[in-house]
Design a protein around this motif. Sequence first.
Motif, PDB file in Angstrom:
ATOM      1  N   GLU A  18       0.786  -1.128   0.112  1.00 58.79           N
ATOM      2  CA  GLU A  18      -0.251   0.281   0.038  1.00 58.79           C
ATOM      3  C   GLU A  18       0.495   0.860  -0.174  1.00 58.79           C
ATOM      4  O   GLU A  18       1.696   1.515   0.861  1.00 58.79           O
ATOM      5  CB  GLU A  18      -0.872  -0.040   1.226  1.00 58.79           C
ATOM      6  CG  GLU A  18      -1.466   1.521   1.629  1.00 58.79           C
ATOM      7  CD  GLU A  18      -2.677   1.789   0.142  1.00 58.79           C
ATOM      8  OE1 GLU A  18      -2.899   0.653  -0.160  1.00 58.79           O
ATOM      9  OE2 GLU A  18      -2.431   3.207  -0.181  1.00 58.79           O
ATOM     10  N   GLY A  25      -7.214   2.887   1.779  1.00 58.40           N
ATOM     11  CA  GLY A  25      -7.066   3.246   0.327  1.00 58.40           C
ATOM     12  C   GLY A  25      -8.606   4.224   0.043  1.00 58.40           C
ATOM     13  O   GLY A  25      -8.547   5.897   1.596  1.00 58.40           O
ATOM     14  N   ARG A  26      -9.367   4.881  -0.484  1.00 62.77           N
ATOM     15  CA  ARG A  26     -10.295   5.713  -0.489  1.00 62.77           C
ATOM     16  C   ARG A  26     -11.087   5.777   0.574  1.00 62.77           C
ATOM     17  O   ARG A  26     -11.369   6.283   1.819  1.00 62.77           O
ATOM     18  CB  ARG A  26     -10.871   5.785  -1.886  1.00 62.77           C
ATOM     19  CG  ARG A  26     -10.773   5.953  -3.295  1.00 62.77           C
ATOM     20  CD  ARG A  26     -11.690   5.143  -3.746  1.00 62.77           C
ATOM     21  NE  ARG A  26     -10.971   6.228  -5.223  1.00 62.77           N
ATOM     22  CZ  ARG A  26     -10.387   5.561  -5.497  1.00 62.77           C
ATOM     23  NH1 ARG A  26      -9.631   4.332  -6.489  1.00 62.77           N
ATOM     24  NH2 ARG A  26     -10.263   6.181  -7.075  1.00 62.77           N
ATOM     25  N   ILE A  43     -21.916   5.437   4.082  1.00 60.15           N
ATOM     26  CA  ILE A  43     -23.448   4.217   3.831  1.00 60.15           C
ATOM     27  C   ILE A  43     -22.679   3.232   3.383  1.00 60.15           C
ATOM     28  O   ILE A  43     -22.636   3.044   2.800  1.00 60.15           O
ATOM     29  CB  ILE A  43     -23.851   5.181   2.214  1.00 60.15           C
ATOM     30  CG1 ILE A  43     -24.645   6.934   2.848  1.00 60.15           C
ATOM     31  CG2 ILE A  43     -25.189   4.146   2.127  1.00 60.15           C
ATOM     32  CD1 ILE A  43     -25.355   7.264   1.630  1.00 60.15           C
ATOM     33  N   VAL A 231       4.285   0.214  -5.674  1.00 64.71           N
ATOM     34  CA  VAL A 231       4.553  -0.897  -6.614  1.00 64.71           C
ATOM     35  C   VAL A 231       4.806   0.387  -7.771  1.00 64.71           C
ATOM     36  O   VAL A 231       3.716   1.027  -8.973  1.00 64.71           O
ATOM     37  CB  VAL A 231       3.324  -1.596  -7.009  1.00 64.71           C
ATOM     38  CG1 VAL A 231       3.711  -2.648  -8.270  1.00 64.71           C
ATOM     39  CG2 VAL A 231       2.879  -2.476  -5.843  1.00 64.71           C
ATOM     40  N   ASN A 260      -4.688  -4.010  -6.969  1.00 66.68           N
ATOM     41  CA  ASN A 260      -6.165  -3.727  -6.627  1.00 66.68           C
ATOM     42  C   ASN A 260      -5.696  -1.682  -6.660  1.00 66.68           C
ATOM     43  O   ASN A 260      -7.072  -1.372  -6.924  1.00 66.68           O
ATOM     44  CB  ASN A 260      -6.108  -3.674  -5.235  1.00 66.68           C
ATOM     45  CG  ASN A 260      -7.574  -2.470  -4.286  1.00 66.68           C
ATOM     46  OD1 ASN A 260      -7.327  -2.464  -2.813  1.00 66.68           O
ATOM     47  ND2 ASN A 260      -8.385  -2.567  -5.120  1.00 66.68           N
ATOM     48  N   ALA A 451     -12.227  -1.688  -7.453  1.00 63.68           N
ATOM     49  CA  ALA A 451     -13.474  -0.572  -8.439  1.00 63.68           C
ATOM     50  C   ALA A 451     -13.417  -0.665  -9.741  1.00 63.68           C
ATOM     51  O   ALA A 451     -14.831  -0.510 -10.669  1.00 63.68           O
ATOM     52  CB  ALA A 451     -13.284   0.843  -8.020  1.00 63.68           C
ATOM     53  N   GLY A 458     -17.983   1.066  -4.917  1.00 55.34           N
ATOM     54  CA  GLY A 458     -19.107   1.070  -3.504  1.00 55.34           C
ATOM     55  C   GLY A 458     -18.361  -0.145  -3.033  1.00 55.34           C
ATOM     56  O   GLY A 458     -17.910  -0.875  -3.924  1.00 55.34           O
ATOM     57  N   VAL A 459     -18.798  -0.039  -1.758  1.00 51.69           N
ATOM     58  CA  VAL A 459     -18.067  -1.049  -0.929  1.00 51.69           C
ATOM     59  C   VAL A 459     -18.926  -2.184  -0.874  1.00 51.69           C
ATOM     60  O   VAL A 459     -17.683  -3.611  -0.939  1.00 51.69           O
ATOM     61  CB  VAL A 459     -18.093  -0.617   0.964  1.00 51.69           C
ATOM     62  CG1 VAL A 459     -18.182  -2.063   1.863  1.00 51.69           C
ATOM     63  CG2 VAL A 459     -17.251   0.175   1.077  1.00 51.69           C
TER      64      VAL A 459
HETATM   65  C1  LIG Z   1     -15.553  10.244  -0.876  1.00 49.95           C
HETATM   66  C2  LIG Z   1     -16.469   8.838  -1.060  1.00 49.95           C
HETATM   67  C3  LIG Z   1     -17.395   8.420  -0.559  1.00 49.95           C
HETATM   68  C4  LIG Z   1     -17.657   6.869  -1.065  1.00 49.95           C
HETATM   69  N1  LIG Z   1     -18.869   7.239  -0.525  1.00 49.95           N
HETATM   70  C5  LIG Z   1     -19.109   5.546  -0.440  1.00 49.95           C
HETATM   71  C6  LIG Z   1     -20.407   4.990   0.132  1.00 49.95           C
HETATM   72  O1  LIG Z   1     -21.057   5.806   1.086  1.00 49.95           O
HETATM   73  N2  LIG Z   1     -20.413   4.383   0.405  1.00 49.95           N
HETATM   74  C7  LIG Z   1     -19.971   2.598  -0.500  1.00 49.95           C
HETATM   75  O2  LIG Z   1     -20.615   1.991  -0.867  1.00 49.95           O
HETATM   76  N3  LIG Z   1     -18.816   3.612  -1.610  1.00 49.95           N
HETATM   77  C8  LIG Z   1     -18.435   4.434  -0.709  1.00 49.95           C
HETATM   78  N4  LIG Z   1     -17.428   5.060  -2.337  1.00 49.95           N
HETATM   79  C9  LIG Z   1     -16.809   4.450  -3.254  1.00 49.95           C
HETATM   80  C10 LIG Z   1     -15.986   3.157  -2.127  1.00 49.95           C
HETATM   81  O3  LIG Z   1     -15.512   4.210  -1.027  1.00 49.95           O
HETATM   82  C11 LIG Z   1     -15.071   2.960  -3.219  1.00 49.95           C
HETATM   83  O4  LIG Z   1     -15.575   2.213  -4.137  1.00 49.95           O
HETATM   84  C12 LIG Z   1     -14.047   2.254  -2.524  1.00 49.95           C
HETATM   85  O5  LIG Z   1     -14.247   1.763  -1.469  1.00 49.95           O
HETATM   86  C13 LIG Z   1     -12.526   1.467  -3.364  1.00 49.95           C
HETATM   87  O6  LIG Z   1     -11.781   0.898  -2.717  1.00 49.95           O
HETATM   88  P1  LIG Z   1     -10.876  -0.074  -3.821  1.00 49.95           P
HETATM   89  O7  LIG Z   1     -10.198  -1.022  -2.905  1.00 49.95           O
HETATM   90  O8  LIG Z   1     -11.220  -0.467  -4.873  1.00 49.95           O
HETATM   91  O9  LIG Z   1      -9.979   1.604  -3.996  1.00 49.95           O
HETATM   92  P2  LIG Z   1      -9.277   1.753  -3.246  1.00 49.95           P
HETATM   93  O10 LIG Z   1      -9.508   1.988  -2.228  1.00 49.95           O
HETATM   94  O11 LIG Z   1      -8.331   2.990  -3.943  1.00 49.95           O
HETATM   95  O12 LIG Z   1      -7.866   1.349  -2.513  1.00 49.95           O
HETATM   96  C14 LIG Z   1      -6.546   1.423  -3.967  1.00 49.95           C
HETATM   97  C15 LIG Z   1      -5.649   1.007  -3.144  1.00 49.95           C
HETATM   98  O13 LIG Z   1      -4.519   0.821  -3.809  1.00 49.95           O
HETATM   99  C16 LIG Z   1      -3.454   1.996  -3.293  1.00 49.95           C
HETATM  100  N5  LIG Z   1      -2.817   1.683  -4.611  1.00 49.95           N
HETATM  101  C17 LIG Z   1      -2.685   2.269  -5.925  1.00 49.95           C
HETATM  102  N6  LIG Z   1      -1.754   2.350  -7.135  1.00 49.95           N
HETATM  103  C18 LIG Z   1      -0.908   1.381  -6.171  1.00 49.95           C
HETATM  104  C19 LIG Z   1       0.348   0.995  -6.611  1.00 49.95           C
HETATM  105  N7  LIG Z   1       1.064   1.511  -7.451  1.00 49.95           N
HETATM  106  N8  LIG Z   1       1.203   0.821  -5.553  1.00 49.95           N
HETATM  107  C20 LIG Z   1       0.502   0.905  -4.234  1.00 49.95           C
HETATM  108  N9  LIG Z   1      -0.344   0.569  -3.905  1.00 49.95           N
HETATM  109  C21 LIG Z   1      -1.029   1.470  -4.887  1.00 49.95           C
HETATM  110  C22 LIG Z   1      -3.252   3.265  -2.980  1.00 49.95           C
HETATM  111  O14 LIG Z   1      -2.995   4.333  -2.059  1.00 49.95           O
HETATM  112  C23 LIG Z   1      -5.337   2.271  -2.393  1.00 49.95           C
HETATM  113  O15 LIG Z   1      -5.034   2.223  -0.844  1.00 49.95           O
HETATM  114  C24 LIG Z   1     -17.012   6.434  -1.338  1.00 49.95           C
HETATM  115  C25 LIG Z   1     -15.256   7.502  -2.107  1.00 49.95           C
HETATM  116  C26 LIG Z   1     -15.483   7.883  -2.128  1.00 49.95           C
HETATM  117  C27 LIG Z   1     -13.904   8.608  -2.673  1.00 49.95           C
END
Ligand SMILES: Cc1cc2nc3c(=O)[nH]c(=O)nc-3n(C[C@H](O)[C@H](O)[C@H](O)COP(=O)(O)OP(=O)(O)OC[C@H]3O[C@@H](n4cnc5c(N)ncnc54)[C@H](O)[C@@H]3O)c2cc1C
Length: 481
Positions: A18, A25-26, A43, A231, A260, A451, A458-459
């Motif tokens: 990470e 992350g988000r 949510i 990475v 991810n 995502a 979304g979660v």
């Molecule tokens: C402001 C906001 C509000 C939201 N509200 C909601 C809600 O209320 N309910 C809901 O269900 N969803 C909500 N979402 C959507 C949800 O949060 C996301 O879709 C979900 O958390 C994304 O998860 P992920 O694992 O795909 O991505 P991320 O959480 O972005 O995880 C990817 C991770 O990979 C890391 N990363 C990326 N590239 C590299 C690399 N090259 N090397 C090392 N690490 C790297 C990043 O730093 C990050 O930590 C919201 C999103 C945002 C931004």
Amino acid sequence: MAAAIRLGARGYRVTVLERLAEAGGRASVFRQDGFVFDAGPTIITAPFLLEELWALAGKRFADEIELHSVSPFYRIHFNDGAVFECSSDPEFMRAQVRRLAPGDLAGYEKFVALSEAIYKIGFERLAHKAFGSFTDMLRILPDLVRLSGYRSVAGLVNAHIKDKRLRIALSFHPLLVGGNPLNTSAIYCLILFLERKSGVHFPRGGTGALVRGMVGLIEGQGSLVRTGVTVSRILVENGRAVGVEVEGGEAVHADVVVSNGCAGWTYKNLLAGQKRKRWTDRKIKRAKFSMGLFVWYFGTSRTWDEVPHHSILLGPRHDELLRDIFDRKFLAGDFSLYLHRPTATDPELAPAGCDGFYVLSPVPNLLGDVDWRVMAERYRAVIEASLNETVLPGLSVSIVTSRVLTPLDFESRYLSLHGAGFGMDPRLMQSAWFRPHNASEEVKNLFLVGAGTHPGAGVPGVLSSARVLDEVVPDAVAFRR
Ligand SMILES: Cc1cc2nc3c(=O)[nH]c(=O)nc-3n(C[C@H](O)[C@H](O)[C@H](O)COP(=O)(O)OP(=O)(O)OC[C@H]3O[C@@H](n4cnc5c(N)ncnc54)[C@H](O)[C@@H]3O)c2cc1C
């Protein structure tokens, strides 16, 4: 992290790399001046997906996480002063519809029934299935047609509802996963029923409590979370992923690589030197990305006890505002906002007598030409003035801490292409088989989760994408020599 837990339960020893200083992350957490701000998801729906992760790690979710139901789910304020609240109670919902648009009650009932039918197929049957071949897509075509998946969410809602305000209240859900309700497939109407069926929740300690809990599960399985590691390249030998190289040059070898990160970023930058059949730079350039997000986190020296946990504050324009954000990529002077007041559920997220908030405005992603270095403070100030005049009177003299995230931060923090809030947008032609596959089309032993892949943002979406890995990642035993 869900992927790490699931693979850990299947015998892998996983190293999570990470780039940020903390996991999540988000969903990471900002702590500032005694306030705790969940950066992203607030949510929380489908808690059964989280419970399953704890069970896979041999633990009980309820022993570690105190989950509170939030009711009403959210309060929607229309620009004309009308208010509409949503909850899982069908009678309460009928009363809300009757008050706002009595003539739409019958259409509303039909729409909710349709949303349930879509949920049963779209979520229960398809969200955790791999779409690795076009045949998988053909197989769901009859269901797609029967459930109006070729229409947009707004199109399907509008066919049942006449009142403009109720139309918005029933069709905004694609924005929660980065889609424009005007062109996101009606399959996403399932979110409405998902909320009704499983409720809206919030953990004590904030969403961050889930992140900390998941890190605990990963470490408890003997796996590792390494933070502050970026990475820079996926290592490929003879068409197979064999590990990654991180900034600084260290190689981390692995039998299986799961990305991810943003799917577009993964293919464009982490497999830059690799000849790609499908996810070429050209295809990634032509892909449609979700909107950007402007998020202002702020703490106040007083509370507004009448403001619920989740509010949606709609501006004067709807369809044209969406077109400004998604199509014209123009930062308009008006906006619609989501206001998060976690202290309504957990006052311990702020010092005593204080409130913690974030307010989120969907904005164009970085393919527009907004200079956020100049605009961030101006835009924040306009939002502050608007909140001060409406739901948070007295706000301007009560702010004690403040921080913003703009699409520039989404690009630099999360390495999200075009600073998009949710990766590629979830239109039909970028969903299921059309989305980057969970088992990479380019390189063997490379898998995608999160995502940017199926089923989407979304979660619940990203937890489901981790479930898809159960189907496509070989058992760890395949690598034991
Ligand atoms: C402001 C906001 C509000 C939201 N509200 C909601 C809600 O209320 N309910 C809901 O269900 N969803 C909500 N979402 C959507 C949800 O949060 C996301 O879709 C979900 O958390 C994304 O998860 P992920 O694992 O795909 O991505 P991320 O959480 O972005 O995880 C990817 C991770 O990979 C890391 N990363 C990326 N590239 C590299 C690399 N090259 N090397 C090392 N690490 C790297 C990043 O730093 C990050 O930590 C919201 C999103 C945002 C931004």
